[in-house]
Design an enzyme around this catalytic site. Structure first.
Site, short mmCIF file in Angstrom:
data_model
loop_
_atom_site.label_atom_id
_atom_site.label_comp_id
_atom_site.label_asym_id
_atom_site.label_seq_id
_atom_site.Cartn_x
_atom_site.Cartn_y
_atom_site.Cartn_z
N ASP A 261 0.75 -1.08 -0.04
CA ASP A 261 -0.11 0.03 0.00
C ASP A 261 0.93 1.17 0.11
O ASP A 261 1.98 1.13 0.36
CB ASP A 261 -0.81 0.02 1.08
CG ASP A 261 -2.31 0.87 1.00
OD1 ASP A 261 -2.03 1.82 0.03
OD2 ASP A 261 -2.99 0.77 1.65
C1 BGC Z 1 -5.05 3.48 0.10
C2 BGC Z 1 -5.07 2.33 -1.04
C3 BGC Z 1 -4.78 3.07 -2.46
C4 BGC Z 1 -3.26 3.83 -2.53
C5 BGC Z 1 -3.08 4.60 -3.61
C6 BGC Z 1 -3.59 4.15 -0.05
O1 BGC Z 1 -3.69 5.29 0.88
O2 BGC Z 1 -4.93 2.79 1.23
O3 BGC Z 1 -6.08 1.77 -1.16
O4 BGC Z 1 -4.87 2.11 -3.59
O5 BGC Z 1 -3.57 4.60 -1.33
O6 BGC Z 1 -4.07 5.66 -3.84
#
Ligand code: BGC
Length: 746
Positions: A261
């Site tokens: 993530d």
């Molecule tokens: C979120 C993810 C997301 C990623 C990219 C993160 O903060 O938890 O679900 O895909 O950001 O935007």
């Protein structure tokens, strides 16, 4: 769209003209041979380059081999608008608007795998058209508490339902040459303290509740997984040996890439050894938070290379990571089948069809719905959510849509020429409408007091034939939104008072709740009709109007329990949320004390009376169930039995019913939930039509996870099959006996 793709294409041409096509570029050759061929041509630096980001959403290819870079995008309800290379700010493109599909809770509420396939294919085409190789979704974290700000992006509280529903989405998406990135693996069940929560969970709850939907995603052939922010066993999930190496890649044989993530990586050595393959979103503190062009300082960039060069670590892990990323590239960015279209009429139709299938009719006393339009009918629509755009906000799933039909616009279009439709505000919620530089452009400001707004609504309600209140939550921080949780179960912005006042003014009141979460309804007994409408994306208003007018007969069922109060939720009853911060560190320990008793399992075990139970959803017709029968009174290990139940449409209009099958283990050596969903089928029936619905049940449906043996086990003895229209509306039961004991494989 892909800045170095042109260079890559040139180099492909020169490679192709100078010699026979190299094996790694031969799409007809076996994947593993192609991967090994590419790997053998790469330097250590090449390999390092492809295992970390080079911009906010893209990672490098191998320019010398003509392998293009890899583009990711949120996900999971539409393709995110473009941001700048190194910043979260909008890139300002004018050709990156998309179709927003309904939120994943709505998809889960359809209880229809064919609808999930349609969703996956449609969003896959949008992503492919936009040059995206990896779509960051779907999410299958289990609904443990109604306060979780991201529940709307997930598929409910039941591991079986989420598992059945996630697989076709993945397969549909990937059929377009775009990878699913299944998130957030794992135990990311709340947003508050999401970077610091260390989840403590027993193995039974882990394997029976929190992992099965992820396993179903891996079994469905997902090409990538996103590791979550939180921790387990004091190890961040982005480099958690047990979850990534032992379970995902070991027990489940996952051959794809694990992507972090964004900003979830914290340690180079752990990232090397503990199963992470591709690092994204790291804040390169030490240089300066989020410094531009800092990608060489990522944990899996220069620091990794230095450890290899100094001989402190070998290259076996690097080869494994590069292999997995190459596999991902060959399946997506190098896949000639990656093709799509954007904002097509078919995608709007798909969005509307999915929305139609997911809306849940919670209550319909006196058949208030559907709206009858004989005579000079006046429909009063009340509420901010009738007009507020819901596709902007909520965090990373926020979108820039080509169009969004509001509930008011949908109703006006559907009732055009048949009824007078008027709208009044009712309450003021959140008048802002911006996320990450995308603005709705709506001016929702209203300076009137709550009393004035209610007085206006009540006055108009008295003269209306129908009052449709459209409220609920929105995508603002503290509602259904990433990075924070809700602070309570109740509706915000004084909505309860508005609803009470409307109920007193007009008996034909319909409440349409727009949310991705359960909300408290203290007025439930005063309101004859209630509809759960979710966040439905571009076609929201049309889908809502379809159901309210009866153009579509509602057939959705709740994918999670609506509790009467938070005390009826295991996590809250046991004080097991949001955890306790350690004295000497930012870590918050959160023990899932309720174990396997999540959602309806807790409600059943504690005999609570939910506001609306799991699996509940009404129709404009009625269904009668006959007796459930089993084709054998005993089964042995390795056998299966067939359960049959006749279901008849006893009403006047065609409809669809989700026939649900639950299993109860009458006596067990361990605690088992009173019943668990193990099969379901959505059937379409014409008035008077009967279908004998059949389910095949094997040992898997009877097993629990034996944490001591680390294996699924079914114990001999008596089981009950419960067939019904919801988890609390069981229409028929049958019994059988499992005859001999055996231990299932892991
Ligand atoms: C979120 C993810 C997301 C990623 C990219 C993160 O903060 O938890 O679900 O895909 O950001 O935007």
């Amino acid at each position: 769209m892909k800045p170095i793709l042109f260079a890559a294409a040139l180099s492909l041409c020169s490679l192709a003209s100078s010699a026979a096509t190299p094996l790694y570029l031969d799409n007809n050759a076996p994947l593993e041979e192609r991967v090994e061929d590419a790997l053998s041509r790469m330097t250590t630096a090449d390999k390092i380059a492809i295992i970390h980001a080079q911009s906010k959403f893209c990672s490098a290819g191998v320019p010398s081999l003509g392998i293009p870079e890899l583009w990711t995008s949120d996900g999971p309800h539409g393709v995110r608008p473009e941001v700048l290379w190194d910043e979260w700010d909008q890139a300002g493109w004018t050709n990156d608007s998309c179709v927003a599909f309904p939120a994943l809770t709505a998809l889960a509420a359809s209880w229809d795998p064919a609808i999930s396939r349609l969703y996956g294919e449609s969003i896959g085409e949008e992503a492919a058209y936009r040059g995206k190789d990896v779509l960051l979704g779907p999410g299958v974290n289990i609904y443990r508490t109604p306060l979780n700000g991201r529940n709307f992006e997930y598929m409910g509280e039941d591991p079986y339902l989420a598992g059945v529903m996630v697989a076709p989405y993945i397969q549909g998406l990937q059929s377009k040459g775009v990878a699913a990135c299944v998130k957030h693996f794992a135990l990311n069940n709340n947003e508050v303290n999401r970077h610091t929560t260390n989840v403590i969970v027993d193995d039974r709850a882990l394997y029976e509740i929190y992992l099965p939907a992820f396993k179903a995603a891996a079994d469905a052939g997902a090409w990538s997984f996103m590791a979550a922010y939180n921790l387990n066993g004091d190890e961040h999930m982005c480099h958690n040996k047990r979850f990534l190496n032992d379970i995902l890649k070991g027990e489940w044989g996952f051959d794809g890439a694990v992507i972090s993530d964004w900003g979830g990586v914290h340690d180079t050595r752990e990232a090397i050894t503990n199963g992470l393959d591709l690092e994204f979103g790291t804040w390169t503190n030490g240089l300066s938070s989020g410094a531009s062009n800092a990608y060489d300082n990522y944990y899996l960039a220069r620091p990794y290379l230095k450890l290899i060069e100094s001989g402190e670590v070998g290259t076996a892990e690097l080869d494994d990571k590069a292999r997995r990323v190459l596999r991902l590239m060959m399946r997506t960015s190098m896949n000639p089948a990656q093709r799509g279209s954007m904002c097509s009429p078919e995608h709007y139709t798909a969005a509307r069809t999915i929305g139609d299938a997911g809306i849940v009719l919670l209550k319909n006393d006196g058949n208030v719905l559907p709206i009858k339009t004989e005579g000079d009918v006046k429909v009063l629509v009340v509420g901010e959510n009738a007009v507020k755009m819901m596709t902007v906000g909520g965090g990373s799933s926020s979108l820039k849509v080509q169009r969004e039909i509001s509930p008011l616009d949908g109703l006006r279009a559907a009732l055009d020429g048949k009824a007078q439709v008027e709208w009044v505000r009712g309450y003021v919620g959140d008048v802002t409408g911006e996320y990450n530089g995308v603005v709705t452009g709506q001016d929702l400001t209203d300076s009137r007091s709550a009393e004035e707004l209610i007085a206006e609504a009540v006055d108009k309600a008295r003269g209306a034939d129908y009052v449709i209140f459209v409220g609920g939550l929105n995508k603002s921080a503290g509602q259904d939104c990433e990075d924070a949780d809700r602070t309570g179960l109740e509706l915000p912005y004084n909505q309860d008072a508005v609803i009470e006042a409307l109920a007193a003014a007009n008996p034909n009141l319909v409440v349409v709740n727009v949310s991705g979460n359960a909300v408290a309804m203290p007025w439930v007994n005063k309101v004859p009709a209630i509809v759960q409408a979710w966040f439905l994306g571009s076609e929201a208003g049309n889908s809502i109007a379809d159901v309210l007018t009866g153009a579509v007969n509602p057939s959705g069922k709740l994918p999670f329990t609506f509790p009467t109060s938070l005390n009826d939720v295991g996590a809250h009853a046991l004080g097991a949320y949001p955890g306790t911060q350690r004295a000497d560190s930012p870590i918050v320990d959160l023990e899932y004390k309720e174990g396997i008793l999540v959602g309806y399992r807790w409600a059943d075990a504690k005999n609570t009376k939910p506001l609306f139970p799991f699996g509940h959803g009404l129709s404009y017709t009625t269904f009668e169930y006959g007796d459930a029968t089993v084709d054998s009174k005993t089964i042995g290990m390795g056998d299966s039995i067939t359960v049959s139940v006749p279901v008849t449409n006893t009403g006047k209009v065609p409809g669809q019913e989700v026939v649900q099958l639950y299993i109860a283990d009458n006596k067990a050596s361990v605690v088992r939930p009173p019943k668990e969903l193990k099969a379901f089928k959505k059937v379409a029936l014409l008035p008077g039509q009967t279908e004998v619905v059949k389910f095949t049940i094997g040992k898997d449906a009877l097993s629990f996870f034996d944490d001591k043996a680390h294996a699924w086990t079914a114990e001999p003895g008596k089981f009950t099959v419960l067939v019904g229209s919801s988890s609390r509306d069981i229409r028929s039961k049958a019994a059988f006996t499992l005859t001999d004991k055996a231990v299932a494989s892991k």
